[in-house]
Scaffold this motif. Structure first.
Motif, mmCIF file in Angstrom:
data_model
loop_
_atom_site.group_PDB
_atom_site.id
_atom_site.type_symbol
_atom_site.label_atom_id
_atom_site.label_comp_id
_atom_site.label_asym_id
_atom_site.label_seq_id
_atom_site.Cartn_x
_atom_site.Cartn_y
_atom_site.Cartn_z
ATOM 1 N N LEU A 114 -29.079 -13.293 -3.147
ATOM 2 C CA LEU A 114 -28.770 -11.830 -2.868
ATOM 3 C C LEU A 114 -28.828 -10.947 -4.241
ATOM 4 O O LEU A 114 -29.598 -10.160 -4.536
ATOM 5 C CB LEU A 114 -27.774 -11.540 -2.378
ATOM 6 C CG LEU A 114 -27.596 -11.929 -0.757
ATOM 7 C CD1 LEU A 114 -26.421 -11.824 -0.002
ATOM 8 C CD2 LEU A 114 -28.954 -11.269 0.110
ATOM 9 N N PRO A 115 -28.287 -11.419 -5.396
ATOM 10 C CA PRO A 115 -28.632 -10.693 -6.545
ATOM 11 C C PRO A 115 -29.735 -10.772 -6.966
ATOM 12 O O PRO A 115 -30.197 -9.507 -7.787
ATOM 13 C CB PRO A 115 -27.415 -11.468 -7.617
ATOM 14 C CG PRO A 115 -26.622 -12.290 -6.797
ATOM 15 C CD PRO A 115 -27.248 -12.563 -5.743
ATOM 16 N N ARG A 118 -31.767 -7.462 -6.927
ATOM 17 C CA ARG A 118 -31.523 -6.307 -7.662
ATOM 18 C C ARG A 118 -31.743 -6.634 -9.268
ATOM 19 O O ARG A 118 -31.701 -5.800 -10.021
ATOM 20 C CB ARG A 118 -29.945 -5.814 -7.582
ATOM 21 C CG ARG A 118 -29.759 -5.603 -6.215
ATOM 22 C CD ARG A 118 -28.598 -4.631 -5.905
ATOM 23 N NE ARG A 118 -28.436 -3.247 -6.970
ATOM 24 C CZ ARG A 118 -27.553 -2.505 -6.931
ATOM 25 N NH1 ARG A 118 -26.549 -2.372 -6.068
ATOM 26 N NH2 ARG A 118 -27.610 -1.632 -7.749
ATOM 27 N N LEU A 119 -31.415 -8.026 -9.429
ATOM 28 C CA LEU A 119 -31.559 -8.062 -10.937
ATOM 29 C C LEU A 119 -32.604 -9.044 -11.471
ATOM 30 O O LEU A 119 -33.241 -9.613 -10.392
ATOM 31 C CB LEU A 119 -30.323 -9.211 -11.337
ATOM 32 C CG LEU A 119 -28.984 -8.635 -10.931
ATOM 33 C CD1 LEU A 119 -27.714 -9.439 -11.088
ATOM 34 C CD2 LEU A 119 -28.689 -7.220 -11.831
ATOM 35 N N VAL A 127 -26.372 -14.312 -13.925
ATOM 36 C CA VAL A 127 -25.412 -14.509 -12.855
ATOM 37 C C VAL A 127 -25.484 -15.786 -12.203
ATOM 38 O O VAL A 127 -24.386 -16.294 -11.474
ATOM 39 C CB VAL A 127 -26.097 -13.454 -12.012
ATOM 40 C CG1 VAL A 127 -25.521 -13.455 -10.397
ATOM 41 C CG2 VAL A 127 -25.414 -12.029 -12.523
ATOM 42 N N PHE B 366 -16.560 -14.477 -14.692
ATOM 43 C CA PHE B 366 -17.759 -14.554 -14.129
ATOM 44 C C PHE B 366 -17.879 -13.361 -12.952
ATOM 45 O O PHE B 366 -18.650 -13.154 -12.537
ATOM 46 C CB PHE B 366 -18.050 -15.995 -13.712
ATOM 47 C CG PHE B 366 -18.499 -16.779 -14.756
ATOM 48 C CD1 PHE B 366 -19.619 -16.635 -15.372
ATOM 49 C CD2 PHE B 366 -17.793 -17.884 -15.328
ATOM 50 C CE1 PHE B 366 -20.028 -17.406 -16.574
ATOM 51 C CE2 PHE B 366 -17.920 -18.728 -16.202
ATOM 52 C CZ PHE B 366 -19.140 -18.593 -16.922
ATOM 53 N N LEU B 369 -18.473 -10.397 -14.132
ATOM 54 C CA LEU B 369 -19.954 -10.023 -14.503
ATOM 55 C C LEU B 369 -20.540 -9.989 -13.122
ATOM 56 O O LEU B 369 -21.351 -9.052 -13.276
ATOM 57 C CB LEU B 369 -20.073 -11.476 -15.222
ATOM 58 C CG LEU B 369 -21.609 -11.644 -15.604
ATOM 59 C CD1 LEU B 369 -22.013 -10.684 -16.655
ATOM 60 C CD2 LEU B 369 -21.860 -13.041 -15.837
ATOM 61 N N ILE B 370 -20.571 -10.766 -12.226
ATOM 62 C CA ILE B 370 -21.424 -10.694 -10.991
ATOM 63 C C ILE B 370 -21.111 -9.249 -10.482
ATOM 64 O O ILE B 370 -21.943 -8.563 -10.240
ATOM 65 C CB ILE B 370 -21.131 -11.795 -10.016
ATOM 66 C CG1 ILE B 370 -21.659 -12.911 -10.763
ATOM 67 C CG2 ILE B 370 -21.714 -11.331 -8.756
ATOM 68 C CD1 ILE B 370 -21.273 -14.291 -10.008
ATOM 69 N N LEU B 373 -22.788 -6.674 -12.326
ATOM 70 C CA LEU B 373 -24.094 -6.473 -12.333
ATOM 71 C C LEU B 373 -24.781 -6.207 -11.191
ATOM 72 O O LEU B 373 -25.860 -5.716 -10.966
ATOM 73 C CB LEU B 373 -24.899 -7.817 -12.541
ATOM 74 C CG LEU B 373 -24.654 -8.217 -14.114
ATOM 75 C CD1 LEU B 373 -25.126 -9.582 -14.388
ATOM 76 C CD2 LEU B 373 -25.625 -7.100 -15.071
ATOM 77 N N MET B 374 -24.103 -6.473 -10.067
ATOM 78 C CA MET B 374 -24.401 -6.204 -8.819
ATOM 79 C C MET B 374 -24.280 -4.727 -8.306
ATOM 80 O O MET B 374 -25.091 -4.030 -7.807
ATOM 81 C CB MET B 374 -23.476 -6.832 -7.713
ATOM 82 C CG MET B 374 -23.778 -8.304 -7.622
ATOM 83 S SD MET B 374 -25.458 -8.748 -7.207
ATOM 84 C CE MET B 374 -25.430 -8.226 -5.347
ATOM 85 N N PRO B 377 -25.189 -2.267 -12.610
ATOM 86 C CA PRO B 377 -25.838 -2.810 -13.662
ATOM 87 C C PRO B 377 -25.923 -2.550 -15.327
ATOM 88 O O PRO B 377 -25.903 -3.098 -16.150
ATOM 89 C CB PRO B 377 -27.383 -3.077 -13.346
ATOM 90 C CG PRO B 377 -27.293 -2.701 -11.724
ATOM 91 C CD PRO B 377 -26.148 -1.683 -11.580
#
Lengths: 388, 389, 265
Positions: A114-115, A118-119, A127, B366, B369-370, B373-374, B377
């Motif tokens: 899923l990320p 967007r990334l 991630v 982490f 972080l996630i 970024l989600m 960003p």
């Protein structure tokens, strides 16, 4: 009709080949080598499945060990919990558990995928690494699966089911190959090349990326399911970041996007460094000599690629640089042996195993960033051309 | 899962300020390392995975210099005032040098390749320094530097709310009693000839002393819990002050010097900057010197002032990861963002410990972080770039 | 009477922009732009640099979502649809800064676009079933056919990043055509071409309309190209529509001349 005959024949050939490897390995090879044969198959599966995500779809994921781990623990836990209360024999039960591992891992793959919607690039990489670490840390604290002290998977396979590991490897190769042969697969490549253009051309980028993650992690999970019953014991330290990096090195060495490249690299990198474990004493003089020669070799190859442009000279210069650095290693190690501190110091082979992976990554990027095969395939590449 | 750990330790709101202060102190260290990540990302768009290993080598430098100065004694007889500054300078120099070497020989040749190639190289270098370093570098278990050369190992306690008066009085009266019984016991013990069993009177005195001491400890604890206090190890306070000082210098360098201006220009637009006559190579080198020197300084201070961590080649792994998260949290490429992110990261981590989820401390980095970024960003202070079509 | 006349005879709005607006921060990149394109039109969208032409394309193809106003394809509102959905409905585009799948061959580029409405399932592709093989073969044959139309059949196996600029532009058109669109959006198709190439391109675009019955909307800076090719033109400046009409009207419109400030119109 002839299609189905050919198809069945090739499947029979593949299965037969797996049993042949199994029979040959058990008859002729030492236990240590048999283990390498099994691990090679698992690493082929892991590398090919990571390649599907990384190389083919272009989603730079570096946490592949997490899916391996999820599959292993899911299968292991299922066996510990349910095996005794069901009628199936081990030979049927283990493949079933591999499926369980695959399905569970693909759910994890869905979450990690899923990320990726967007990334991109380095952000996605970090991630996926983070997800991998979270999964490991959670396992480390989860009492159901033995937390940090690990979990015994009972019953484990009585003799290594080599054929099963290789069947898995071949299946993963076949699936990727099939995909690349059809129009569906080109959509995956298109997403790698340019997401905006692919969506403008009607490719469903979201579905493609998620499919790649789900499929790739499913194979890693099945490999994990096999591992659980092969080792009979699972502990979180079997699935650290290093494992992810080893798989990544295989994909990069083989050439991102090249399935056959991944296979070759996985076989090389899963077996060669293992032989080093046996060598008790590696002299520091040799190591230092190798380090210097590798640097010299890299400099030489880069010089040739930048300053020599005539093909005929290049054909001599490239092998020359490589052979030269090998000779330099030998000569230097003799010379350096005269220095007492270097000659007397030594280290054991197991410690330089991961150094080899690290050096492979760095040298490869400096010398041949596209990997051994680049985007090409060894043996079936012509099928993607226009003359159908 | 995590739920049965929920508030396992029993949340004590009295210890909250202490944890926050603690978090800020550690966070300043994360911020220092994060600056290196963020500046390099700013100019090269590269996550310098090997930054944690630059930090690790800085810690080793500090260790070796301390051995040079004090020899291998367990505890030095007297400390030299110049020892710590020397270690700091040495660590900063060596780290800067390592950073520059990595950039010159590994990253620069790949500058025109796809960005993923640099990223893979960075990962490879990080592994190479971790595992290759193992072949040459010793493992220094705790106590390593800190027990030897840190003259600031004691701590200071500040009271935000003084302990309740009756409890404090009770504790001090019990302290007097404990001291008295201890004295009596010691006197009696010294009367016993060596090699002989102490008689029943001595044993009784000893029991007296133990009882009194236990009562005192209990009362002291109760008194401390009734107040709100913050205990700061002096060394970490020094670390915080030095960190702030270094950041001020960095700010000056980036904002007001020619090289700093060039750095900002390159980080704004690499290609245009090079066309405008900025020497991009020297600017990138400058960036690596700054970032790596800061990491070296952080490494020296954490190796000296934070106890209980062994120095091995993985010394930089976790701080590196957390600092990276801090940089992303603040908005990677954004210098004030890195400082903010570092401090927040430190506080978040101590809060997790405070709640009783210490086992998951490293996973939290982490998760943050996630999450960042989600959902954002660009980080807290940065802005996400939109690709032009 | 050719196919084109027939198609135009139906005279039905293929694409309608109704006060389409998009704002980035405080800046209106496109503001209250309204025009409609009839089936079979060769429609030009011109304006000085930064006028919002490409942004218009991005609004239509779903790369950006309009801040206000409506974009309609036939009777369907496109606002907020995903780009791949919009492509599936029948709008295909090329890009101003060429976005081919660079390490794939020319043929593969076209095959990707051609596999848009394929029926064989993902599972059948993974297991290489006859249905998937057959359909891939068909898509490939159609792609080769399109390459022939664009005069590119000789470079079918060349990696697209190795092609010369003009061929890359034509390949982008072939790729867009492979999705079998109703409406084709061309973003500066003649940019960087010499007069002969652009002459040839003009013929090709006309052929796309006349033979294949596509409606074409194009952005172009080459005024000769636009004036000779397009039957209707809309002029944008600073995100606002300043004129619309046939080539002759546009050529003599004082606002347009002012916008271009001395550029020969």
């Amino acid at each position: 009709m002839s299609f189905w005959i050919r198809r069945l024949a090739s499947i029979a050939l593949a299965v037969g080949g797996c049993f042949l490897i199994d029979w040959f390995a058990k008859e002729n090879l030492k236990d240590f080598i048999v283990r390498l044969v099994v691990l090679a198959a698992l690493y082929i599966t892991l590398a090919v499945s990571l390649n599907l995500i990384n190389g083919i779809t272009g989603q730079f994921s570096i946490g592949h060990a997490a899916f391996y781990q999820v599959g292993a623990y899911a299968a292991g836990l299922a066996t510990v919990t349910f095996y005794k209360s069901q009628p199936l024999g081990l030979a049927l039960w283990i493949p079933l558990m591999m499926l369980v591992g695959g399905v569970t891992a693909s759910v994890a793959g869905l979450v990690v995928g899923l990320p990726s919607l967007r990334l991109r690039g380095d952000y996605l990489a970090i991630v996926t690494l983070g997800f991998g670490e979270i999964i490991r840390i959670v396992t480390q604290n989860l009492k159901v699966v033995g937390a940090a002290s690990g979990m015994a998977v009972e019953p484990k396979m009585s003799t290594p089911m080599i054929w099963l590991a290789w069947l898995l490897a071949i299946t993963s190769i076949a699936v990727c190959r099939n995909l690349l042969q059809t129009a569906h697969g080109l959509g995956f490549l298109a997403v790698r090349e340019d997401e905006i253009a692919s969506s403008a051309m009607g490719v469903n980028v979201t579905r493609t990326k998620v499919a790649a993650f789900v499929l790739g992690s499913a194979f890693a999970g099945m490999a994990g399911g096999f591992l659980a019953h092969y080792e009979g014991f699972l502990i979180p330290t079997m699935f650290t970041m290093d494992v992810s990096f080893i798989i990544l090195t295989m994909v990069v060495l083989g050439g991102s996007g090249s399935v056959t490249g991944s296979v070759i690299a996985a076989i090389l990198l899963s077996t060669l460094p293992e032989f080093l474990r046996d060598i008790q004493q590696i002299s520091m003089a040799g190591l230092v000599a190798a380090a210097i020669s590798i640097i010299a070799g890299v400099v030489a190859v880069r010089y040739v690629s930048q300053h020599v442009h005539t093909p005929s000279t290049r054909r001599i210069a490239y092998p020359g640089a490589i052979i030269g650095s090998i000779i330099l290693t030998v000569v230097l190690s003799k010379v350096l042996a005269f220095i007492p501190t270097l000659a007397n110091a030594s280290t054991d082979g197991s410690r330089i195993r991961l150094v080899i992976f690290a050096v492979t990554l760095v040298v490869l990027m400096l010398v041949r960033p596209q990997g051994l095969l680049g985007h090409r395939e060894f043996g079936w590449g012509s099928l993607r051309r226009s003359e159908a | 899962m995590a739920v049965d750990h929920l508030f396992a330790a029993g949340v004590n709101f009295g210890s909250l300020p202490a944890q926050v202060v603690n978090g800020i102190l550690i966070g300043s260290l994360y911020a220092l390392i994060a600056l290196g990540y963020t500046m390099v990302y700013g100019v090269l768009r590269l996550i310098n995975f090997a930054h944690g290993e630059v930090y690790m080598l800085g810690a080793y430098t500090a260790l070796f210099v301390s051995w040079l100065i004090y020899g291998n004694q367990v505890a030095p007889v007297h400390t030299f005032w110049w020892a710590l500054p020397t270690m700091l300078l040495a660590s900063m120099t060596v780290s800067a040098l390592v950073g520059v070497i990595l950039e010159r020989f590994a990253y620069r040749p790949l500058r025109n390749e796809p960005r993923i190639a640099s990223l893979i190289t960075a990962i490879g270098l990080s592994l190479l320094l971790q595992f290759g370093g193992q072949l040459f570098l010793p493992v220094a278990p705790p106590p390593n530097i800190n027990a030897k050369v840190n003259p600031y190992s004691d701590s200071m306690t500040f009271y935000l709310k003084p302990p309740a008066k009756p409890l404090a009085d009770k504790a001090s009266s019990l302290e007097a009693e404990a001291t008295a019984t201890e004295k009596a016991y010691n006197e009696a013990l010294s009367g016993v000839p060596s090699g002989e069993e102490p008689g029943p009177t001595v044993t009784a005195l000893r029991n007296n002393y133990f009882e009194a001491r236990n009562a005192y400890e209990e009362a002291k604890g109760a008194a401390a819990n009734s107040g709100v206090s913050v205990t700061i190890p002096k060394g970490q306070l020094i670390m915080f002050v030095v960190t702030m000082f270094l950041m001020a210098i960095l700010r000056h360098l980036v904002m007001f010097t020619k090289q700093g201006r060039a750095m900002r220009a390159v980080s704004h637009d690499f290609d245009s900057a090079s066309l405008m006559g900025i020497n991009v190579n020297s600017t990138v080198t400058f960036t690596f010197i700054l970032g790596s020197a800061l990491a070296g300084a952080g490494a020296m201070m954490s190796a000296t002032f934070i106890s209980g961590v062994k120095i091995d080649t993985f010394y930089g792994l976790l701080p590196g990861v957390k600092a990276f998260v801090a940089a992303v949290l603040g908005g990677i490429g954004n210098i004030p963002g890195a400082v903010l992110g570092g401090l927040l990261m430190g506080v978040a981590e101590s809060l997790v410990i405070w709640v009783g989820w210490g086992d998951y401390k490293d996973a939290v980095a982490f998760l943050i972080l996630i999450g960042v970024l989600m959902f954002r960003p660009g980080g807290l202070l940065g802005s996400a770039k939109v690709e032009k079509v | 009477m050719g196919l084109a006349e027939e198609v135009r005879g139906l005279s039905q709005a293929v694409l309608t922009l109704d006060k389409a607006t998009i704002r980035f921060g405080g800046l209106f990149a496109v503001r209250d732009v309204s025009f409609s394109i009839q089936s079979g039109d060769l429609f030009g969208l011109i304006g000085p640099n930064g006028a919002g032409k490409t942004t218009c394309f991005n609004l239509i193809t779903g790369v950006y979502k309009p801040t206000a106003g409506v974009v309609k394809f036939g009777d369907t509102v496109l606002n907020g649809q995903a780009p791949n959905r919009i492509c599936e409905m029948g709008i295909a585009r090329t890009f101003q800064n060429i976005r081919l799948f660079s390490s794939m061959s020319a043929l593969e580029n076209v095959v990707v676009a051609g596999s848009l409405r394929q029926k064989s399932s993902f599972i059948s592709a993974l297991s290489y079933l006859p249905s998937a093989i057959k359909e891939t073969g068909e898509i490939r044959a159609r792609a080769l056919e399109l390459l022939k139309v664009m005069d590119l059949e000789d470079i079918a196996d060349v990696r697209s990043c190795d092609l010369p600029y003009g061929k890359q532009r034509r390949l982008e058109i072939a790729r867009a055509m492979a999705t079998d669109p109703t409406l084709l959006l061309l973003d500066e198709p003649a940019a960087g071409m010499n007069p002969q190439e652009s002459e040839q391109l003009m013929r090709t675009v006309r052929r796309i309309r006349d033979e294949f019955g596509k409606t074409v909307l194009l952005i172009e800076h080459d005024m000769k190209f636009v004036m000779n090719l397009c039957e209707r033109i809309v002029v944008l400046d600073h995100g606002v529509e300043i004129a619309s009409g046939g080539p002759a009207e546009i050529r003599n419109n004082p606002k347009v001349i002012e916008a271009y400030l001395g550029e020969a119109v």
